[in-house]
Design a protein around this motif. Structure first.
Motif, short mmCIF file in Angstrom:
data_model
loop_
_atom_site.label_atom_id
_atom_site.label_comp_id
_atom_site.label_asym_id
_atom_site.label_seq_id
_atom_site.Cartn_x
_atom_site.Cartn_y
_atom_site.Cartn_z
N LEU A 105 9.74 13.27 62.75
CA LEU A 105 8.77 14.28 62.31
C LEU A 105 8.14 13.89 60.97
N ILE A 106 8.93 13.37 60.06
CA ILE A 106 8.41 13.00 58.75
C ILE A 106 7.42 11.84 58.87
N VAL A 107 7.76 10.82 59.61
CA VAL A 107 6.88 9.66 59.74
C VAL A 107 5.56 10.05 60.41
N LEU A 108 5.62 10.89 61.44
CA LEU A 108 4.40 11.31 62.13
C LEU A 108 3.64 12.39 61.37
N GLY A 109 4.32 13.08 60.49
CA GLY A 109 3.69 14.17 59.77
C GLY A 109 3.68 15.46 60.56
N GLY A 110 4.70 15.69 61.37
CA GLY A 110 4.82 16.92 62.14
C GLY A 110 5.78 17.88 61.45
N ALA A 111 5.34 19.09 61.21
CA ALA A 111 6.15 20.08 60.48
C ALA A 111 6.73 19.42 59.23
N THR A 112 5.88 18.72 58.52
CA THR A 112 6.31 17.83 57.44
C THR A 112 7.13 18.53 56.37
N ARG A 113 6.66 19.66 55.89
CA ARG A 113 7.37 20.34 54.81
C ARG A 113 8.76 20.79 55.27
N LEU A 114 8.84 21.38 56.44
CA LEU A 114 10.11 21.84 56.97
C LEU A 114 11.04 20.66 57.26
N ALA A 115 10.49 19.60 57.85
CA ALA A 115 11.30 18.41 58.15
C ALA A 115 11.80 17.76 56.86
N ALA A 116 10.97 17.73 55.83
CA ALA A 116 11.38 17.14 54.55
C ALA A 116 12.51 17.95 53.92
N LEU A 117 12.39 19.27 53.96
CA LEU A 117 13.47 20.11 53.42
C LEU A 117 14.76 19.92 54.23
N GLY A 118 14.62 19.85 55.56
CA GLY A 118 15.79 19.60 56.41
C GLY A 118 16.42 18.26 56.10
N MET A 119 15.61 17.26 55.84
CA MET A 119 16.12 15.93 55.53
C MET A 119 16.81 15.91 54.16
N VAL A 120 16.30 16.68 53.20
CA VAL A 120 16.98 16.79 51.90
C VAL A 120 18.37 17.39 52.10
N GLY A 121 18.45 18.45 52.89
CA GLY A 121 19.75 19.05 53.20
C GLY A 121 20.66 18.07 53.91
N PHE A 122 20.11 17.30 54.84
CA PHE A 122 20.88 16.30 55.57
C PHE A 122 21.45 15.26 54.60
N ILE A 123 20.62 14.79 53.67
CA ILE A 123 21.07 13.77 52.71
C ILE A 123 22.15 14.33 51.80
N ILE A 124 22.03 15.59 51.41
CA ILE A 124 23.07 16.22 50.57
C ILE A 124 24.39 16.25 51.33
N VAL A 125 24.37 16.71 52.59
CA VAL A 125 25.59 16.75 53.39
C VAL A 125 26.13 15.34 53.61
N GLN A 126 25.25 14.40 53.92
CA GLN A 126 25.64 13.02 54.12
C GLN A 126 26.33 12.46 52.87
N SER A 127 25.78 12.76 51.71
CA SER A 127 26.35 12.27 50.45
C SER A 127 27.73 12.87 50.21
N LEU A 128 27.87 14.15 50.48
CA LEU A 128 29.18 14.80 50.31
C LEU A 128 30.22 14.20 51.25
N VAL A 129 29.83 13.92 52.49
CA VAL A 129 30.76 13.28 53.45
C VAL A 129 31.11 11.88 52.95
N ASP A 130 30.11 11.13 52.49
CA ASP A 130 30.38 9.78 51.98
C ASP A 130 31.36 9.79 50.82
N ILE A 131 31.21 10.77 49.92
CA ILE A 131 32.05 10.83 48.73
C ILE A 131 33.44 11.37 49.04
N PHE A 132 33.49 12.52 49.73
CA PHE A 132 34.78 13.19 49.91
C PHE A 132 35.55 12.75 51.15
N ALA A 133 34.87 12.28 52.18
CA ALA A 133 35.58 11.88 53.40
C ALA A 133 35.71 10.36 53.54
N HIS A 134 34.72 9.62 53.05
CA HIS A 134 34.77 8.16 53.16
C HIS A 134 35.20 7.47 51.87
#
Length: 184
Positions: A105-134
């Motif tokens: 969605l981000i690359v194509l520019g579809g629902a860009t703002r919502l997809a970007a916010l979702g991706m920020v949340g995804f990166i935050i969760v991913q970072s927490l998993v990397d730090i606390f679980a890995h």
């Protein structure tokens, strides 16, 4: 005289950037940076998660559980069938879908703002998993280690914040599908 001409050209280029940043340049640039730097990373990561067959995305393989919920996967000997459907399969399926859908969605520019916010949340969760679980070292800003999780993820999030703030720009699929968005 040559320095003055160069300075004039630099200022003209800056004026051009300012005049077109919100209209198309900012969104297009942020999407191109995301496509060049992060899309291959997330596509490769996402491809390790689906199980076998055409509906494999809804039946994640052992790798998905090992990456997203490693302690649960290890406790069940990396056997997805032994892991409870709720909440663990739901979490892994949602994470896998997000890793496939949001970057596209981000690359194509579809629902860009919502997809970007979702991706920020995804990166935050991913970072927490990397730090606390890995066990990845989080690092700190201004510590001189650009390879730390925190430094990398701040750079990853920056183009997404730009997209959330100004949208995908004139050349986003949103603008083609919904012409009324041209004024936004």
């Amino acid at each position: 005289m040559a320095i003055r001409e160069i300075t004039t050209q630099v200022y003209r280029l800056g004026d051009f950037g300012k005049a077109h940043w919100d209209d198309w340049l900012g969104g297009l640039t942020a999407r191109l940076v995301f496509a060049a730097v992060l899309w291959p990373y997330y596509l490769n990561s996402a491809m390790t998660k689906p199980g076998m067959g055409p509906l494999g995305i809804f039946m994640p393989g052992p790798g998905a559980f090992a990456q997203i919920i490693p302690t649960i996967a290890e406790a069940h000997s990396y056997d997805p069938g032994a892991i409870a459907f709720f909440p663990w399969h739901i979490i892994v399926i949602a994470g896998t879908l997000a890793e496939f859908v949001l970057p596209i969605l981000i690359v194509l520019g579809g629902a860009t703002r919502l997809a970007a916010l979702g991706m920020v949340g995804f990166i935050i969760v991913q970072s927490l998993v990397d730090i606390f679980a890995h066990g990845a070292m989080p690092g700190a800003l201004f510590d001189g280690d650009p390879a730390s999780v925190l430094d990398q993820r701040v750079l990853w999030v920056f183009p997404l914040i730009v997209l959330a703030a100004i949208g995908g720009g004139r050349f986003a699929i949103d603008r083609l599908l919904w012409p009324r968005l041209r004024n936004n």
